[in-house]
Design an enzyme around this catalytic site. Structure first.
Site: not given
Length: 497
Positions: A110, A112-113, A116-117, A336-337, A340
């Site tokens: 899967g 990262p983060g 799993k560990t 620009h923003e 969006h």
């Protein structure tokens, strides 16, 4: 006793060498051969100077494995699958009656983060096992045979420590398994091949009637790179996907990390879980930690919702910067923003949460979107709308300045990635194709066709809303932020006019 003899030797050898030197005997050849023999011994064992001292002892053993599955949030399906696999170690009498062969290896795959560990640590606690952890990079050296030796040492250490602790099983966790378990291509990587071959041999040597039992848990975020010999039944028998948490999982993770923090009673954790769409467990932990830091900066005794929202922005975009931009740059960034934001409100009404003109991370401004419902399947229309939102900033610059700037680079990368998803999903005019057989020329052609068409549609839609740009531009330049409710009021007012 062993310590006594070691201390005696350390004290006797220097005295002997000094005595031999005093009576005129040359001790340099003795020292040379002793040093050479020591280096040779440690090299063969996979330790020592020639292997860059990558092993301090033999392996790091996590003695305190009190971490439980209840402390892991957002991975209910993965935990259920893992517990079922671990029951083969716990319920020995039952599996012997049914003639079940215990599993030798479990692969956690899967992004990262995602924990799993933590799942591996919880597995050791659940099975009452010794837990040893290693990373795939620890077994890679330039000297042929060193990695294979370290694999042997790892399994030997697991058995020895389990017996010493009186345990009937040991869990070996190997992170980044793709480093040593990558596909073999018949090339000259003899060290990699020998290390993988030794791992396969050790796994084949695990027998169900031997004590202590060994269970290998490996983690990777690139499962497609692994050699088929590792993935076959009898080695890594179970492949468990550890994916990004959904909203319910994110809420669980946030509550876990909020337990030791003073939270304001008005904080709506459900809303924060919505705002953190697509965040991993590690990112959610970082959000809670950064929110606590913001509270400390403001000398606030509790963490408020505003601190959490600022922390989300920081994890996504980075910390606010002190960049000083010119008036012309600020105006260009604002337009620009707004491009969006206006495009987002057109294709998905009510989606804008905030438009900001403050530099953060590598961005000079940003639009924060309202969280969308967790979604795993996308239609052509949805992906086209996402591309148009990404192109909205560049389209606004072209409308007002007649040209684009380098500020659109990240937007274009996002748009091209969505085009790639369209092609690989068979949602373009190419039909169903094998993306690996696409030439760079064909990729450029299909990307250009789709993006040029959508850029044209985006500019037409934004051209018709120039009065919204003009009305909201001065507010954004003055206030630096416009919340979603105010922004939608501006759009509604000026579109009606």
């Amino acid at each position: 006793m062993r310590k006594y003899w070691l201390e005696l030797t350390i004290g006797f050898v220097p005295v002997l060498l000094i005595f031999l030197t005093v009576i005129g005997i040359n001790v340099m050849p003795v020292l040379f051969f002793a040093l050479f023999g020591t280096l040779l011994f440690f090299t063969v064992k996979g330790k020592g100077k020639l292997t860059a001292f990558s092993n301090g002892k033999s392996r790091n053993e996590v003695k305190d494995t009190s971490f439980t599955f209840g402390q892991i949030g957002g991975q209910e399906r993965a935990k259920q699958e893992l517990v079922e696999a671990l029951d083969f170690l716990v319920k020995r009498d039952q599996i012997e009656k049914l003639g079940i062969r215990p599993l030798k290896g479990i692969l956690l795959a899967g992004p990262p983060g995602t924990g799993k560990t933590l799942l591996a640590k919880a597995a050791a606690q659940y099975t009452d096992s010794i837990y040893l952890a290693a990373s795939g990079s620890e077994f890679v050296e330039m000297y042929v045979g060193v990695g294979a030796g370290r694999i042997r040492d790892l399994f030997k250490d697991a058995r020895t420590k389990a017996k010493k602790a009186g345990k009937e099983s040991a869990v070996i966790f190997i992170d980044e398994i793709e480093v040593i378990g990558g596909k073999r291509d018949g090339g000259q990587h003899r060290e990699y091949d020998q290390t993988l071959n030794q791992l396969l041999t050790e796994m084949d040597g695990i027998h169900s009637n031997e004590l202590p039992r060994i269970l290998i848990i490996a983690a990777t975020n690139r499962k497609e790179m692994l050699d088929s010999a590792l993935l076959r039944p009898g080695r890594f028998d179970r492949h468990i996907g550890v994916e990004l948490p959904d909203k319910k999982g994110r809420l669980h993770i946030l509550n876990i990390h909020a337990d030791n923090k003073p939270m304001d009673e008005n904080v709506n954790m459900d809303r924060i879980a919505e705002q953190t769409y697509s965040f991993s467990g590690a990112q959610l932990e970082s959000v809670m930690n950064e929110a606590a830091i913001y509270a400390m900066r403001e000398s606030s005794p509790v963490i408020m919702e505003s601190h959490l929202l600022m922390a989300i922005d920081k994890v996504l975009l980075g910390e606010k910067t002190d960049r000083e931009t010119t008036k012309e740059e600020r105006e260009r960034v604002a337009l620009h923003e707004l491009g969006h934001a206006i495009m987002a409100e057109h294709v998905r009404p009510g989606s804008v949460s905030q438009v900001a003109l403050s530099p953060r991370g590598g961005a000079l401004g940003y639009v924060r979107h309202q969280p969308q419902q967790d979604q795993y399947l996308y239609t052509t229309a949805f992906l086209h709308n996402q591309i148009m939102i990404a192109l909205g900033g560049a389209a606004a610059e072209e409308i007002f300045y007649g040209e684009r700037s380098t500020g659109s680079r990240g937007d274009f990368e996002q748009a091209v990635n969505i085009v790639k998803t369209l092609v690989e999903s068979g949602l373009t005019s190419l039909g169903i194709v094998d993306a690996t057989m696409m030439t760079p020329e064909k990729w450029a052609e299909i990307s250009g066709t789709i993006l040029d068409d959508l850029m044209g549609k985006t500019k037409v839609l934004l051209e018709a809303r120039k009065n919204v740009f003009e009305a909201s531009l001065q507010t954004l330049l003055k206030e630096e932020t416009i919340d979603g409710v105010s922004f939608r009021s501006m759009i509604k007012l000026h579109e009606a006019a």
